[in-house]
Design a protein around this motif. Structure first.
Motif, PDB file in Angstrom:
ATOM      1  N   UNK A 138     -14.866   2.481  78.123  1.00 30.96           N
ATOM      2  CA  UNK A 138     -14.796   2.845  76.708  1.00 30.96           C
ATOM      3  C   UNK A 138     -14.212   4.249  76.609  1.00 30.96           C
ATOM      4  N   UNK A 139     -13.348   4.440  75.628  1.00 25.56           N
ATOM      5  CA  UNK A 139     -12.639   5.711  75.471  1.00 25.56           C
ATOM      6  C   UNK A 139     -12.937   6.311  74.106  1.00 25.56           C
ATOM      7  N   UNK A 140     -13.132   7.613  74.076  1.00 22.89           N
ATOM      8  CA  UNK A 140     -13.201   8.373  72.829  1.00 22.89           C
ATOM      9  C   UNK A 140     -12.127   9.452  72.884  1.00 22.89           C
ATOM     10  N   UNK A 141     -11.488   9.701  71.749  1.00 24.03           N
ATOM     11  CA  UNK A 141     -10.523  10.797  71.673  1.00 24.03           C
ATOM     12  C   UNK A 141     -10.974  11.766  70.585  1.00 24.03           C
ATOM     13  N   UNK A 142     -10.745  13.052  70.825  1.00 28.57           N
ATOM     14  CA  UNK A 142     -11.172  14.104  69.902  1.00 28.57           C
ATOM     15  C   UNK A 142     -10.014  15.061  69.667  1.00 28.57           C
ATOM     16  N   UNK A 143      -9.842  15.492  68.411  1.00 27.96           N
ATOM     17  CA  UNK A 143      -8.787  16.474  68.133  1.00 27.96           C
ATOM     18  C   UNK A 143      -9.384  17.878  68.014  1.00 27.96           C
ATOM     19  N   UNK A 158      -7.292  16.726  71.899  1.00 33.15           N
ATOM     20  CA  UNK A 158      -7.697  17.888  72.699  1.00 33.15           C
ATOM     21  C   UNK A 158      -8.690  17.511  73.795  1.00 33.15           C
ATOM     22  N   UNK A 159      -9.461  16.440  73.569  1.00 28.65           N
ATOM     23  CA  UNK A 159     -10.435  16.000  74.569  1.00 28.65           C
ATOM     24  C   UNK A 159     -10.451  14.477  74.656  1.00 28.65           C
ATOM     25  N   UNK A 160     -10.734  13.975  75.840  1.00 29.43           N
ATOM     26  CA  UNK A 160     -10.897  12.538  76.068  1.00 29.43           C
ATOM     27  C   UNK A 160     -12.263  12.333  76.717  1.00 29.43           C
ATOM     28  N   UNK A 161     -12.988  11.333  76.229  1.00 24.99           N
ATOM     29  CA  UNK A 161     -14.265  10.963  76.837  1.00 24.99           C
ATOM     30  C   UNK A 161     -14.154   9.532  77.346  1.00 24.99           C
ATOM     31  N   UNK A 162     -14.673   9.288  78.541  1.00 22.81           N
ATOM     32  CA  UNK A 162     -14.613   7.955  79.135  1.00 22.81           C
ATOM     33  C   UNK A 162     -15.979   7.550  79.661  1.00 22.81           C
ATOM     34  N   UNK A 163     -16.310   6.280  79.482  1.00 25.44           N
ATOM     35  CA  UNK A 163     -17.563   5.732  80.007  1.00 25.44           C
ATOM     36  C   UNK A 163     -17.260   4.436  80.747  1.00 25.44           C
ATOM     37  N   UNK A 164     -17.716   4.348  81.987  1.00 26.15           N
ATOM     38  CA  UNK A 164     -17.546   3.129  82.787  1.00 26.15           C
ATOM     39  C   UNK A 164     -18.847   2.340  82.769  1.00 26.15           C
ATOM     40  N   UNK A 165     -18.737   1.014  82.596  1.00 28.59           N
ATOM     41  CA  UNK A 165     -19.929   0.170  82.576  1.00 28.59           C
ATOM     42  C   UNK A 165     -19.620  -1.178  83.213  1.00 28.59           C
ATOM     43  N   UNK A 166     -20.582  -1.692  83.986  1.00 30.29           N
ATOM     44  CA  UNK A 166     -20.454  -3.056  84.523  1.00 30.29           C
ATOM     45  C   UNK A 166     -21.228  -4.052  83.659  1.00 30.29           C
ATOM     46  N   UNK A 167     -22.015  -3.522  82.732  1.00 29.34           N
ATOM     47  CA  UNK A 167     -22.846  -4.322  81.823  1.00 29.34           C
ATOM     48  C   UNK A 167     -23.917  -5.137  82.563  1.00 29.34           C
ATOM     49  N   UNK A 168     -24.251  -4.709  83.766  1.00 26.24           N
ATOM     50  CA  UNK A 168     -25.345  -5.365  84.485  1.00 26.24           C
ATOM     51  C   UNK A 168     -26.643  -4.597  84.236  1.00 26.24           C
ATOM     52  N   UNK A 169     -27.732  -5.334  84.086  1.00 24.62           N
ATOM     53  CA  UNK A 169     -29.011  -4.714  83.752  1.00 24.62           C
ATOM     54  C   UNK A 169     -29.833  -4.365  84.979  1.00 24.62           C
ATOM     55  N   UNK A 170     -29.533  -5.012  86.097  1.00 22.49           N
ATOM     56  CA  UNK A 170     -30.287  -4.747  87.321  1.00 22.49           C
ATOM     57  C   UNK A 170     -29.325  -4.346  88.430  1.00 22.49           C
ATOM     58  N   UNK A 171     -29.889  -3.752  89.494  1.00 20.29           N
ATOM     59  CA  UNK A 171     -29.053  -3.361  90.613  1.00 20.29           C
ATOM     60  C   UNK A 171     -28.676  -1.894  90.526  1.00 20.29           C
ATOM     61  N   UNK A 172     -27.993  -1.389  91.567  1.00 26.00           N
ATOM     62  CA  UNK A 172     -27.643   0.038  91.622  1.00 26.00           C
ATOM     63  C   UNK A 172     -26.564   0.393  90.607  1.00 26.00           C
ATOM     64  N   UNK A 173     -26.547   1.664  90.205  1.00 27.57           N
ATOM     65  CA  UNK A 173     -25.480   2.161  89.348  1.00 27.57           C
ATOM     66  C   UNK A 173     -24.251   2.445  90.214  1.00 27.57           C
TER      67      UNK A 173
END
Length: 445
Positions: A336-341, A378-393
């Motif tokens: 998921x990406x967010x952009x900020x000015x 001016x800024x970019x925010x990124x979030x990585x997700x596997x959408x799994x509820x159990x197991x290691x990050x």
């Protein structure tokens, strides 16, 4: 002495009672121009040239509605009239076949389509005698109206200038050969918007170019369950009309991407459009014909895909997120990406519905869209997700990232190198302009 009609002729207004009892086919043509934008002139079937406002030297646009199970005039009729007249100095003809389209028996309305086309030919023939040209005739057909437009086009062997089909009806037409429905050979340019291919609309390509918003099926903002009532059945189908209206308002261009499939489009495989320069990617709607000079002959068609927002003006501002990862093991997940000015305004991308597969030193393109655009990021925010509820990050190690605007390809592309995304943890950074070719950022391209 002849007197004009004291009351402006209007589109036939019927009700559910008329639909239950059935209606006999009657067709009236209501002419609007910039000289009479608010009060239509009813064209006389066997004496079209007696019209006070019809100017055969101008572009003539016919708008043809479809099946009317409740009998009421189409909700979009006033808007399309006003917007078309503001866009061009034209003869705008509303084809009113509400008597014939208003019935609970859909098959009856289908059978009336060819009859309507025959009546329209009578009017067009008279216009041609009066000096009109097939080149400047344009038929816009909604649902059943799209096939009526096709039948008219066939009568002139495809020499009509343009036909636009707005979600052409699927039921009763899906298995018909080209002569029994709208076809790309029915006009010099045929553009089609498919917005309800899994229910009321036609799934297969029918035009010179066929547009599939959001893949052509479920449209954002439309009800997802039958408990929403009648709107559940008609919202996706009608979206094609409202997308066309949006193109006339010119708040933003809805840019589309020629591609073999929606899945390939979502995977970022069809977003360059360099093959179509200098015209670039085709735009949706009224101005789509500006792209026609680049299209190959009528024997072939182009499919174009794009995503929209859930409300007018429906534009999405698309970016390609181009990532090269250096994890030794394969990772699958979502970004998921967010952009900020510089003012602090932040917009968030819509999550891609399909997980991406990240492999060591392999580039992955992810199409990401925003409901709003920002001129200077001016800024970019990124979030990585596997959408799994159990197991290691998991971690996603990124060798390089490039963010490219598709709506404004002339903008600087933004880059970032050598960083790690921890699963479900947002990382915010200041991007740098991507270097020119031949420098560090290009060695993996």
């Amino acid at each position: 002495m002849l007197y004009k009609e004291e009351k402006c002729p209007e589109f036939t207004d019927l009700n559910i009672g008329n639909a239950l009892s059935g209606t006999e086919l009657q067709v009236q043509l209501l002419l609007y121009t910039r000289e009479n934008p608010d009060c239509s002139e009813r064209l006389i079937e066997h004496n079209v040239t007696s019209s006070e406002y019809l100017n055969s030297s101008k572009k003539t646009v016919f708008v043809i509605h479809g099946f009317r199970p409740t009998g009421s005039p189409p909700a979009w009729l006033g808007d399309i009239k006003e917007l078309l007249l503001s866009s061009d100095d034209m003869n705008l003809i509303i084809v009113d076949w509400n008597r014939g389209a208003t019935t609970v028996n859909y098959i009856t309305a289908v059978e009336n389509c060819r009859k309507v086309a025959e009546i329209l030919k009578n009017y067009v023939d008279q216009m041609l005698v009066d000096g009109a040209s097939l080149d400047t005739m344009y038929l816009i057909g909604v649902s059943l109206g799209a096939h009526i437009a096709g039948f008219v086009g066939k009568k002139y062997h495809g020499k009509i200038g343009r036909i636009t089909g707005l979600d052409p009806a699927g039921p009763s037409f899906t298995r018909e050969p080209p002569e029994g429905r709208l076809d790309r050979t029915d006009a010099q340019f045929v553009d089609v918007i498919h917005s309800d291919t899994d229910a009321l609309g036609f799934k297969q390509p029918l035009g010179t170019i066929d547009f599939y918003p959001n893949g052509g099926m479920d449209q954002p903002g439309c009800p997802q369950t039958v408990f929403s009532g009648f709107q559940y059945f008609k919202c996706d189908h009608q979206r094609s009309v409202f997308l066309f209206l949006s193109s006339l308002k010119r708040v933003c261009n809805i840019i589309t991407y020629p591609c073999d499939s929606y899945l390939d489009f979502k995977r970022g495989k069809c977003v360059d459009c360099e093959a179509f320069q200098p015209m670039s990617c085709p735009v949706l709607g009224y101005y789509a014909d500006r792209w026609k000079k680049l299209l190959i002959p009528k024997s072939s068609s182009t499919k174009a895909y794009f995503d929209t927002s859930d409300r007018e003006p429906f534009c999405m501002y698309n970016y390609v997120l181009d990532i090269t990862t250096w994890n030794k093991s394969i990772r699958r997940g979502f970004i998921k990406v967010k952009i900020t000015d510089s003012t602090g305004t932040t917009v968030e991308s819509e999550m891609n519905g399909e997980a991406s597969t990240f492999q060591q030193y392999k580039r992955v393109k992810i199409l990401t869209g925003f409901y709003r655009d920002l001129d200077e990021i001016s800024k970019i925010s990124m979030t990585f997700s596997t959408k799994t509820l159990i197991g290691p990050k998991h971690k996603l190690r990124i060798l390089q990232m490039r963010l490219k605007s598709l709506n404004n390809p002339e903008r600087l592309q933004l880059c970032r190198y050598d960083f790690v995304l921890m699963e479900n943890t947002e990382l915010t950074f200041k991007p740098i302009p991507c270097p020119e070719s031949g420098t560090r950022g290009e060695r993996f391209y």
